[in-house]
Motif scaffolding. Structure first.
Motif, short mmCIF file in Angstrom:
data_model
loop_
_atom_site.label_atom_id
_atom_site.label_comp_id
_atom_site.label_asym_id
_atom_site.label_seq_id
_atom_site.Cartn_x
_atom_site.Cartn_y
_atom_site.Cartn_z
N VAL A 185 0.84 -1.20 0.00
CA VAL A 185 0.00 0.00 0.00
C VAL A 185 0.87 1.25 0.00
N LEU A 186 1.95 1.23 0.78
CA LEU A 186 2.86 2.37 0.80
C LEU A 186 3.54 2.57 -0.55
N VAL A 187 3.96 1.47 -1.18
CA VAL A 187 4.55 1.56 -2.52
C VAL A 187 3.54 2.12 -3.52
N ALA A 188 2.29 1.69 -3.41
CA ALA A 188 1.25 2.18 -4.32
C ALA A 188 1.04 3.68 -4.16
N ILE A 189 1.00 4.15 -2.93
CA ILE A 189 0.80 5.59 -2.68
C ILE A 189 1.99 6.39 -3.22
N LEU A 190 3.20 5.90 -2.97
CA LEU A 190 4.37 6.60 -3.49
C LEU A 190 4.42 6.56 -5.01
N ILE A 209 13.17 11.20 -8.02
CA ILE A 209 14.18 10.31 -7.45
C ILE A 209 13.82 9.92 -6.02
N VAL A 210 13.38 10.91 -5.24
CA VAL A 210 13.02 10.63 -3.85
C VAL A 210 11.79 9.73 -3.77
N LEU A 211 10.74 10.07 -4.51
CA LEU A 211 9.49 9.30 -4.43
C LEU A 211 9.66 7.87 -4.96
N PHE A 212 10.18 7.75 -6.17
CA PHE A 212 10.33 6.41 -6.75
C PHE A 212 11.45 5.62 -6.05
N GLY A 213 12.49 6.30 -5.62
CA GLY A 213 13.56 5.60 -4.89
C GLY A 213 13.07 5.06 -3.56
N LEU A 214 12.29 5.85 -2.85
CA LEU A 214 11.72 5.39 -1.58
C LEU A 214 10.75 4.24 -1.80
N ALA A 215 9.96 4.33 -2.86
CA ALA A 215 9.03 3.24 -3.17
C ALA A 215 9.79 1.96 -3.51
N ALA A 216 10.88 2.07 -4.25
CA ALA A 216 11.68 0.89 -4.58
C ALA A 216 12.31 0.30 -3.33
N TRP A 237 9.83 -1.47 -11.16
CA TRP A 237 9.30 -0.37 -11.99
C TRP A 237 9.67 0.98 -11.37
N CYS A 238 9.54 1.08 -10.07
CA CYS A 238 9.88 2.34 -9.39
C CYS A 238 11.38 2.62 -9.49
N LEU A 239 12.19 1.58 -9.39
CA LEU A 239 13.64 1.76 -9.51
C LEU A 239 14.02 2.23 -10.91
N ILE A 240 13.38 1.69 -11.93
CA ILE A 240 13.63 2.13 -13.31
C ILE A 240 13.29 3.62 -13.46
N ILE A 296 15.96 5.73 -11.72
CA ILE A 296 17.20 5.77 -12.49
C ILE A 296 17.05 6.70 -13.69
N LEU A 297 15.91 6.65 -14.35
CA LEU A 297 15.71 7.54 -15.51
C LEU A 297 15.59 9.00 -15.09
N ALA A 298 15.13 9.26 -13.87
CA ALA A 298 15.13 10.65 -13.39
C ALA A 298 16.56 11.12 -13.15
#
Length: 115
Positions: A44-49, A73-80, A99-102, A105-107
């Protein structure tokens, strides 16, 4: 990178719905089995992020400054990070964390290649 930000933002917002439903099902299964895992809550936390990252990605796709990419970077990195550390028996969470890590990285690539 503008096109990628738009596409990844829309996909992240759509995937939010899927991850949320899967996480709720995993959380119910964890509660019924009383196995002490927290993979449903992590999902759920990953989904919100992921939703927040998708919104920021779409909103900042035309921005000239680095602030939007840093937020991604912060949002997707934290989700990953949350996804990879808390997936437990909910193994699909590792896919969503990937997916969040990708996206994170692209950011970083967008910041580095910015003129």
């Amino acid at each position: 990178m503008k096109t990628w930000k738009l596409v990844s933002g829309i996909l992240s917002m759509i995937l939010f719905v899927i991850v949320t439903f899967q996480s709720c099902a995993a959380g119910v299964a964890n509660s019924l089995e009383a196995n002490g895992e927290t993979s449903g809550s992590a999902g759920v936390l990953v989904a919100i992020l992921m939703l927040a990252g998708g919104i920021v990605s779409v909103a900042t796709r035309n921005a000239e400054k680095k602030g939007g990419n840093i937020a991604l970077i912060v949002l997707f990195g934290l989700a990953a990070l949350v996804g990879f550390t808390g997936f437990g028996s909910f193994s699909d969470l590792a896919i969503w964390a990937g997916w969040c890590l990708i996206n994170a990285i692209l950011a970083v690539v967008a910041i580095v290649t910015k003129k």
